[in-house]
Design a protein around this motif. Structure first.
Motif, mmCIF file in Angstrom:
data_model
loop_
_atom_site.group_PDB
_atom_site.id
_atom_site.type_symbol
_atom_site.label_atom_id
_atom_site.label_comp_id
_atom_site.label_asym_id
_atom_site.label_seq_id
_atom_site.Cartn_x
_atom_site.Cartn_y
_atom_site.Cartn_z
ATOM 1 N N ALA A 186 3.159 3.745 14.483
ATOM 2 C CA ALA A 186 2.788 4.403 13.294
ATOM 3 C C ALA A 186 4.079 4.670 12.577
ATOM 4 C CB ALA A 186 1.850 5.761 13.626
ATOM 5 N N LEU A 187 3.908 4.788 11.229
ATOM 6 C CA LEU A 187 5.169 5.211 10.424
ATOM 7 C C LEU A 187 4.566 6.525 9.723
ATOM 8 C CD1 LEU A 187 5.789 1.907 8.506
ATOM 9 C CD2 LEU A 187 6.941 2.707 10.430
ATOM 10 N N VAL A 188 5.622 7.561 10.089
ATOM 11 C CA VAL A 188 5.360 8.833 9.633
ATOM 12 C C VAL A 188 6.730 9.431 9.026
ATOM 13 C CG1 VAL A 188 3.597 9.598 11.192
ATOM 14 C CG2 VAL A 188 5.826 10.099 11.838
ATOM 15 N N SER A 189 6.522 10.369 8.014
ATOM 16 C CA SER A 189 7.842 10.841 7.386
ATOM 17 C C SER A 189 8.471 11.512 8.485
ATOM 18 C CB SER A 189 7.482 11.621 6.239
ATOM 19 O OG SER A 189 6.917 12.870 6.669
ATOM 20 N N ALA A 190 10.096 11.885 8.466
ATOM 21 C CA ALA A 190 10.605 12.642 9.132
ATOM 22 C C ALA A 190 10.295 14.017 9.226
ATOM 23 C CB ALA A 190 12.297 12.639 8.881
ATOM 24 N N ALA A 191 9.704 14.408 8.146
ATOM 25 C CA ALA A 191 9.228 16.111 8.411
ATOM 26 C C ALA A 191 7.789 15.922 9.174
ATOM 27 C CB ALA A 191 8.877 16.426 6.731
ATOM 28 N N ALA A 215 -5.020 7.574 8.069
ATOM 29 C CA ALA A 215 -3.966 6.670 7.968
ATOM 30 C C ALA A 215 -4.311 5.154 7.465
ATOM 31 C CB ALA A 215 -3.150 6.274 9.221
ATOM 32 N N TYR A 216 -3.278 4.566 6.772
ATOM 33 C CA TYR A 216 -3.598 3.322 6.076
ATOM 34 C C TYR A 216 -3.131 2.257 7.089
ATOM 35 C CZ TYR A 216 -1.997 -0.698 3.356
ATOM 36 O OH TYR A 216 -1.897 -2.068 2.722
ATOM 37 N N GLU A 217 -3.930 1.458 7.672
ATOM 38 C CA GLU A 217 -3.766 0.494 8.551
ATOM 39 C C GLU A 217 -3.131 -0.984 8.108
ATOM 40 O OE1 GLU A 217 -6.843 -0.119 11.495
ATOM 41 O OE2 GLU A 217 -6.870 2.026 11.829
ATOM 42 N N ILE A 218 -2.282 -1.615 8.648
ATOM 43 C CA ILE A 218 -1.740 -2.906 8.201
ATOM 44 C C ILE A 218 -1.455 -3.798 9.295
ATOM 45 C CG2 ILE A 218 0.432 -2.056 7.975
ATOM 46 C CD1 ILE A 218 1.012 -3.777 5.360
ATOM 47 N N VAL A 273 -0.469 2.866 9.946
ATOM 48 C CA VAL A 273 -0.518 2.450 11.296
ATOM 49 C C VAL A 273 -0.475 1.042 11.305
ATOM 50 C CG1 VAL A 273 -2.086 2.234 13.201
ATOM 51 C CG2 VAL A 273 -2.031 4.452 12.079
ATOM 52 N N VAL A 274 0.492 0.463 12.049
ATOM 53 C CA VAL A 274 0.844 -0.965 12.129
ATOM 54 C C VAL A 274 -0.083 -1.536 13.358
ATOM 55 C CG1 VAL A 274 2.382 -2.781 12.452
ATOM 56 C CG2 VAL A 274 3.087 -0.729 11.193
ATOM 57 N N THR A 275 -0.763 -2.613 13.142
ATOM 58 C CA THR A 275 -1.909 -3.090 14.158
ATOM 59 C C THR A 275 -1.235 -4.349 14.435
ATOM 60 O OG1 THR A 275 -3.364 -3.989 12.662
ATOM 61 C CG2 THR A 275 -3.605 -1.729 13.387
ATOM 62 N N ARG A 276 -1.660 -4.898 15.984
ATOM 63 C CA ARG A 276 -1.742 -6.260 16.263
ATOM 64 C C ARG A 276 -3.021 -6.695 16.776
ATOM 65 N NH1 ARG A 276 3.189 -7.029 20.158
ATOM 66 N NH2 ARG A 276 4.278 -7.441 18.144
ATOM 67 N N HIS A 277 -3.596 -7.612 16.286
ATOM 68 C CA HIS A 277 -5.025 -8.155 16.751
ATOM 69 C C HIS A 277 -6.098 -7.185 16.775
ATOM 70 C CE1 HIS A 277 -3.003 -11.737 18.280
ATOM 71 N NE2 HIS A 277 -2.219 -10.854 19.072
ATOM 72 N N ALA A 323 3.072 -6.092 7.826
ATOM 73 C CA ALA A 323 3.957 -4.932 7.633
ATOM 74 C C ALA A 323 5.350 -5.343 7.342
ATOM 75 C CB ALA A 323 3.941 -3.972 8.755
ATOM 76 N N ARG A 324 5.808 -6.527 8.258
ATOM 77 C CA ARG A 324 7.187 -7.045 8.245
ATOM 78 C C ARG A 324 7.523 -7.444 6.782
ATOM 79 N NH1 ARG A 324 6.055 -10.777 12.252
ATOM 80 N NH2 ARG A 324 6.410 -9.778 14.071
ATOM 81 N N ALA A 325 6.646 -7.878 5.976
ATOM 82 C CA ALA A 325 6.975 -8.373 4.659
ATOM 83 C C ALA A 325 6.984 -7.242 3.756
ATOM 84 C CB ALA A 325 5.745 -9.690 4.090
ATOM 85 N N GLU A 326 6.436 -6.260 4.130
ATOM 86 C CA GLU A 326 6.180 -5.193 3.038
ATOM 87 C C GLU A 326 6.967 -3.692 3.521
ATOM 88 O OE1 GLU A 326 2.133 -4.566 2.021
ATOM 89 O OE2 GLU A 326 1.727 -6.597 2.005
ATOM 90 N N LEU A 327 7.781 -3.828 4.396
ATOM 91 C CA LEU A 327 8.573 -2.992 5.168
ATOM 92 C C LEU A 327 9.071 -1.805 4.041
ATOM 93 C CD1 LEU A 327 8.942 -1.318 7.706
ATOM 94 C CD2 LEU A 327 11.212 -2.333 7.612
#
Length: 95
Positions: free
Chosen positions: A39-44, A2-5, A29-33, A10-14
């Motif tokens: 995680a953002l995954v497709s509906a499929a 997964a791509y981590e950000i 995968v959206v991270t904090r600290h 992520a807020r700026a690049e949603l």
């Protein structure tokens, strides 16, 4: 993989992240600290994950019950917990 950000980025690049997930087949995968937050995954992919969870839950129930069906009866009582009643036709009745 997964791509981590970070969440602030992520807020700026949603919109771009959504496109990467939907059209690029990536998982984000959206991270904090530095720790995974969401995680953002497709509906499929979500459908596949949910189907897998349901199948795993059903398998767990089957495994928890199936050993009970394989327990042998005590010696001298081979049919105690077998068929509780038998159907008899009108010609088979006593009496």
């Amino acid at each position: 993989m997964a791509y981590e950000i970070p969440v602030t980025q992520a807020r700026a690049e949603l919109a771009e992240l959504i496109n990467r997930v939907v059209y690029g087949g990536e998982r984000v995968v959206v991270t904090r600290h530095g720790k995974p937050l969401v995680a953002l995954v497709s509906a499929a992919d979500l459908g596949k994950l949910e189907a897998g969870e349901e199948a795993a839950a059903q398998e767990q129930v089957i495994r928890s019950v199936s050993p009970l069906g394989s327990v042998a009866s005590a010696p001298g009582e081979p049919r105690r917990f077998g068929i509780a009643a038998e159907h008899r036709g009108e010609n088979d009745r006593e009496g």
